[in-house]
Design an enzyme around this catalytic site. Structure first.
Site, PDB file in Angstrom:
ATOM      1  N   GLU A 178       0.796  -1.225   0.000  1.00 61.20           N
ATOM      2  CA  GLU A 178       0.000   0.000   0.000  1.00 61.20           C
ATOM      3  C   GLU A 178       0.832   1.279   0.000  1.00 61.20           C
ATOM      4  O   GLU A 178       1.808   1.397   0.738  1.00 61.20           O
ATOM      5  CB  GLU A 178      -0.911  -0.009   1.227  1.00 61.20           C
ATOM      6  CG  GLU A 178      -1.969   1.076   1.226  1.00 61.20           C
ATOM      7  CD  GLU A 178      -3.103   0.704   2.167  1.00 61.20           C
ATOM      8  OE1 GLU A 178      -4.109   0.186   1.675  1.00 61.20           O
ATOM      9  OE2 GLU A 178      -2.957   0.919   3.384  1.00 61.20           O
ATOM     10  N   LYS A 199       0.740   4.641   1.317  1.00 62.61           N
ATOM     11  CA  LYS A 199      -0.011   5.194   2.448  1.00 62.61           C
ATOM     12  C   LYS A 199       0.838   6.231   3.174  1.00 62.61           C
ATOM     13  O   LYS A 199       1.873   5.905   3.753  1.00 62.61           O
ATOM     14  CB  LYS A 199      -0.386   4.053   3.403  1.00 62.61           C
ATOM     15  CG  LYS A 199      -1.243   4.450   4.587  1.00 62.61           C
ATOM     16  CD  LYS A 199      -1.619   3.214   5.386  1.00 62.61           C
ATOM     17  CE  LYS A 199      -2.598   3.521   6.497  1.00 62.61           C
ATOM     18  NZ  LYS A 199      -2.990   2.303   7.243  1.00 62.61           N
ATOM     19  N   LYS A 227      -8.169   2.496  -2.723  1.00 63.79           N
ATOM     20  CA  LYS A 227      -8.613   2.325  -1.350  1.00 63.79           C
ATOM     21  C   LYS A 227      -9.155   3.655  -0.840  1.00 63.79           C
ATOM     22  O   LYS A 227      -8.413   4.634  -0.713  1.00 63.79           O
ATOM     23  CB  LYS A 227      -7.475   1.832  -0.455  1.00 63.79           C
ATOM     24  CG  LYS A 227      -7.958   1.371   0.916  1.00 63.79           C
ATOM     25  CD  LYS A 227      -6.819   0.809   1.744  1.00 63.79           C
ATOM     26  CE  LYS A 227      -7.334   0.325   3.090  1.00 63.79           C
ATOM     27  NZ  LYS A 227      -6.228  -0.025   4.003  1.00 63.79           N
ATOM     28  N   GLU A 261     -14.773  -5.186   2.471  1.00 62.46           N
ATOM     29  CA  GLU A 261     -14.168  -5.218   3.807  1.00 62.46           C
ATOM     30  C   GLU A 261     -15.209  -5.446   4.892  1.00 62.46           C
ATOM     31  O   GLU A 261     -16.242  -4.780   4.928  1.00 62.46           O
ATOM     32  CB  GLU A 261     -13.433  -3.906   4.058  1.00 62.46           C
ATOM     33  CG  GLU A 261     -12.737  -3.843   5.417  1.00 62.46           C
ATOM     34  CD  GLU A 261     -11.959  -2.563   5.587  1.00 62.46           C
ATOM     35  OE1 GLU A 261     -10.976  -2.379   4.836  1.00 62.46           O
ATOM     36  OE2 GLU A 261     -12.325  -1.746   6.449  1.00 62.46           O
ATOM     37  N   ASN A 271     -10.743  -6.942   8.167  1.00 62.61           N
ATOM     38  CA  ASN A 271      -9.945  -5.887   8.789  1.00 62.61           C
ATOM     39  C   ASN A 271      -9.976  -6.063  10.299  1.00 62.61           C
ATOM     40  O   ASN A 271     -11.034  -6.006  10.922  1.00 62.61           O
ATOM     41  CB  ASN A 271     -10.487  -4.510   8.399  1.00 62.61           C
ATOM     42  CG  ASN A 271      -9.509  -3.395   8.722  1.00 62.61           C
ATOM     43  OD1 ASN A 271      -8.551  -3.584   9.462  1.00 62.61           O
ATOM     44  ND2 ASN A 271      -9.747  -2.216   8.162  1.00 62.61           N
ATOM     45  N   GLU A 292      -6.262  -7.786   6.734  1.00 62.67           N
ATOM     46  CA  GLU A 292      -5.932  -6.363   6.726  1.00 62.67           C
ATOM     47  C   GLU A 292      -5.608  -5.889   8.151  1.00 62.67           C
ATOM     48  O   GLU A 292      -6.276  -6.285   9.098  1.00 62.67           O
ATOM     49  CB  GLU A 292      -7.104  -5.535   6.209  1.00 62.67           C
ATOM     50  CG  GLU A 292      -7.558  -5.888   4.800  1.00 62.67           C
ATOM     51  CD  GLU A 292      -8.756  -5.048   4.388  1.00 62.67           C
ATOM     52  OE1 GLU A 292      -8.815  -3.858   4.772  1.00 62.67           O
ATOM     53  OE2 GLU A 292      -9.648  -5.578   3.712  1.00 62.67           O
ATOM     54  N   SER A 293      -4.595  -5.048   8.253  1.00 62.01           N
ATOM     55  CA  SER A 293      -4.183  -4.350   9.485  1.00 62.01           C
ATOM     56  C   SER A 293      -3.378  -5.253  10.428  1.00 62.01           C
ATOM     57  O   SER A 293      -3.559  -6.469  10.474  1.00 62.01           O
ATOM     58  CB  SER A 293      -5.394  -3.789  10.238  1.00 62.01           C
ATOM     59  OG  SER A 293      -6.063  -2.806   9.465  1.00 62.01           O
TER      60      SER A 293
END
Length: 274
Positions: A59, A61, A121, A170, A191, A221-222
């Site tokens: 990503e 970010k 995203k 998500e 997530n 995710e995360s």
């Protein structure tokens, strides 16, 4: 009693304000005309569904509400090229400007230089944003179940598919997973960060992963801060991981991606996947 606004509520409110400004500046007809000249979207579903390894979505970010400033990224295209060189299967580009420091310009720059699928995203609440995503070269869009009612989720999934793209849907809870599957999601992102409080709960993937049908790609995710975290998600059934802060803040992003990809392809990890 009036419900207290969550972090997600405040983000969505700002997203709608930004959306109104863009719609005033660029009519939908202009986006549709631009889409006609775009090359067809890449097949993200097939790219991420790799039985031989755990795929890495790397990503671009700059910031987040939970961490603040993460990295200065003066050249998102160069970062994306580093990710691709490291073996990333797809690139995720944050396009939300107020809290994440992203833009559609970042998306366009990344699309011009990489050959792998690109994910827009953002907090998508309107079909206009799906048209934007395609017009700027995205192959996937993120749809957050917690931000949408069921009719909107179904409609946005249909619009995404009509433009040849895939949607990463998500979810954070079992109820949201049921809604995603009912809407026809083929790519589900679990997530572990609660968007209402911004806290990370790693056990969420362990709980929800086994409930996802085998034909649906599971994306963790995360909370991923090392190759060992990727291995943990893989043992819990992840087909792919989406990694932002860990990679964007790395001094050598290509090598950081390469280490994740190597872990995802390691025999012990492959054999441990369920």
């Amino acid at each position: 009693m009036t419900r207290r606004a969550t972090v997600l509520d405040r983000i969505i409110a700002d997203v709608r304000l930004e959306l109104e400004l863009r719609q005033s500046a660029v009519p939908l007809a202009d986006l549709k005309a631009r889409v006609k000249s775009c090359r067809p979207a890449r097949d993200a579903y097939s790219a991420l569904r790799d039985d031989a390894s755990v795929s890495v979505i790397a990503e671009v970010k700059r910031a987040s509400p939970s961490k603040g400033r993460i990295a200065d990224i003066p050249d998102p295209a160069a970062l994306a090229l580093a990710y691709e060189a490291g073996g990333a299967t797809a690139i995720s580009v944050l396009t939300e400007p107020r809290r994440f420091g992203g833009s559609l310009a970042d998306l366009a720059q990344v699309r011009r230089v990489v050959d792998i699928p690109v994910l827009r995203k953002d907090f998508v609440v309107s079909s206009y944003q799906v048209w934007e995503a395609r017009a700027y070269g995205a192959d996937l869009v993120l749809l957050i179940v917690a931000a949408l009612d069921q009719n909107a989720l179904v409609a946005l999934l249909e619009r995404t598919r009509s433009l040849g793209m895939a949607a990463l849907v998500e979810i954070h809870t079992e109820a949201e997973l049921e809604r995603a599957l009912a809407a026809g999601a083929r790519l589900v992102g679990i997530n572990t960060r609660d968007l209402k409080t911004l806290r990370v709960h790693p056990e969420v993937f362990r709980k929800l992963g086994p409930l996802v049908p085998p034909e649906v790609v599971k994306v963790a995710e995360s909370g991923l801060k090392s190759p060992h975290d990727l291995a943990a998600y893989a043992y819990q059934g992840a087909d792919a991981v989406l990694v932002g802060e860990y990679l964007a803040s790395s001094t050598n992003p290509a090598q950081a991606v390469k280490a994740l990809v190597a872990m995802g392809a390691h025999p012990s990890v492959r054999s441990g996947r369920r």
